[in-house]
Design a protein around this motif. Structure first.
Motif, short mmCIF file in Angstrom:
data_model
loop_
_atom_site.label_atom_id
_atom_site.label_comp_id
_atom_site.label_asym_id
_atom_site.label_seq_id
_atom_site.Cartn_x
_atom_site.Cartn_y
_atom_site.Cartn_z
N LEU A 42 42.22 42.47 30.37
CA LEU A 42 41.29 42.21 31.54
C LEU A 42 39.81 42.67 30.91
CD1 LEU A 42 42.94 43.82 34.75
CD2 LEU A 42 42.68 41.23 33.92
N THR A 64 40.76 35.27 35.91
CA THR A 64 42.34 35.73 36.63
C THR A 64 42.19 35.45 38.15
OG1 THR A 64 41.29 37.92 37.14
CG2 THR A 64 42.21 37.53 34.96
N VAL A 77 37.40 38.72 38.20
CA VAL A 77 37.56 39.44 36.89
C VAL A 77 38.21 38.26 35.87
CG1 VAL A 77 39.12 41.01 35.83
CG2 VAL A 77 38.35 41.27 38.21
N LEU A 79 39.46 37.62 31.71
CA LEU A 79 40.49 37.87 30.96
C LEU A 79 40.20 37.54 29.55
CD1 LEU A 79 43.44 38.93 31.31
CD2 LEU A 79 44.34 36.75 31.02
N TYR A 161 40.65 47.64 40.76
CA TYR A 161 41.38 48.07 39.56
C TYR A 161 42.45 48.84 39.67
CZ TYR A 161 42.14 48.96 34.65
OH TYR A 161 42.32 49.17 33.33
#
Ligand code: SF4
Ligand code: SF4
Length: 173
Positions: A42, A64, A77, A79, A161
């Motif tokens: 990530l 993502t 987010v 990756l 997260y």
């Protein structure tokens, strides 16, 4: 995030010479953390700007389905997906801090913990306690995220997260 690429490039330098343990841990496990065939690493908020700038060989950035909300807007987010052979000076922050991760505890304070996602992959994550890692490494991970947490969007990301990390933690506690 203003100048996100610059901020991350400065933070990356904290890990150019400082590694999780003094020995080359990759010799223990034949670099298991670079051989995952699943998803990749990530990227932290704004970090994708680094990859737009450097466009390194062997790393591509994908979206993502993880999202967090900040100032009424949804952010997705990203990756970094790699082929396991990157130039170590261009690797993302998640690779630099592996197998540690930042984590927001329930009272909102930031902690550095052993990443529960690493426990199935990394012999160090399985066997070591935080105090067994090189002190300079743990300090630099803390420094990096103390700095990033000054940014409100980063704080919003960390909340999501940390809940995501909790889901993995349940399997390994
Ligand atoms: S899996 Fe763990 S021990 Fe192996 S190279 Fe990665 S960080 Fe080091
Ligand atoms: S980006 Fe580099 S350090 Fe990170 S998993 Fe891929 S090969 Fe390993």
């Amino acid at each position: 995030m203003m100048n996100a690429a610059y901020v991350y490039l400065q933070i990356y330098r904290l890990f150019d010479d400082v590694t999780p343990v003094r020995a080359d841990c990759g010799k223990l496990c034949n670099k298991a953390c670079c051989k995952g065939d699943d998803s990749g690493m990530l990227l932290f908020p704004g970090e994708e700007e680094v990859f737009k700038l450097l466009n390194p060989d062997g790393i591509r950035v994908e979206k993502t389905n993880l999202q967090y909300e900040f100032e009424g807007k949804k952010h997705t987010v990203s990756l970094a997906v790699c082929d396991g052979t990157c130039d170590r000076f261009q690797r993302p922050l998640a690779c630099r801090i592996f197998p540690l991760t930042p984590y927001l505890s329930k009272d909102g304070s930031m902690e550095i913990i052993i990443d529960p996602r690493g426990k199935g992959i990394c012999p160090m994550a399985k066997a070591l306690l935080l105090e067994d890692f090189d002190g300079a490494f743990v300090r630099n991970v803390r420094r990096a995220f103390t700095l990033l947490m000054k940014n409100a969007r980063f704080g919003a990301f960390m909340k999501m997260y940390s809940e995501y990390i909790d889901e993995f933690g349940k399997f390994y506690d």
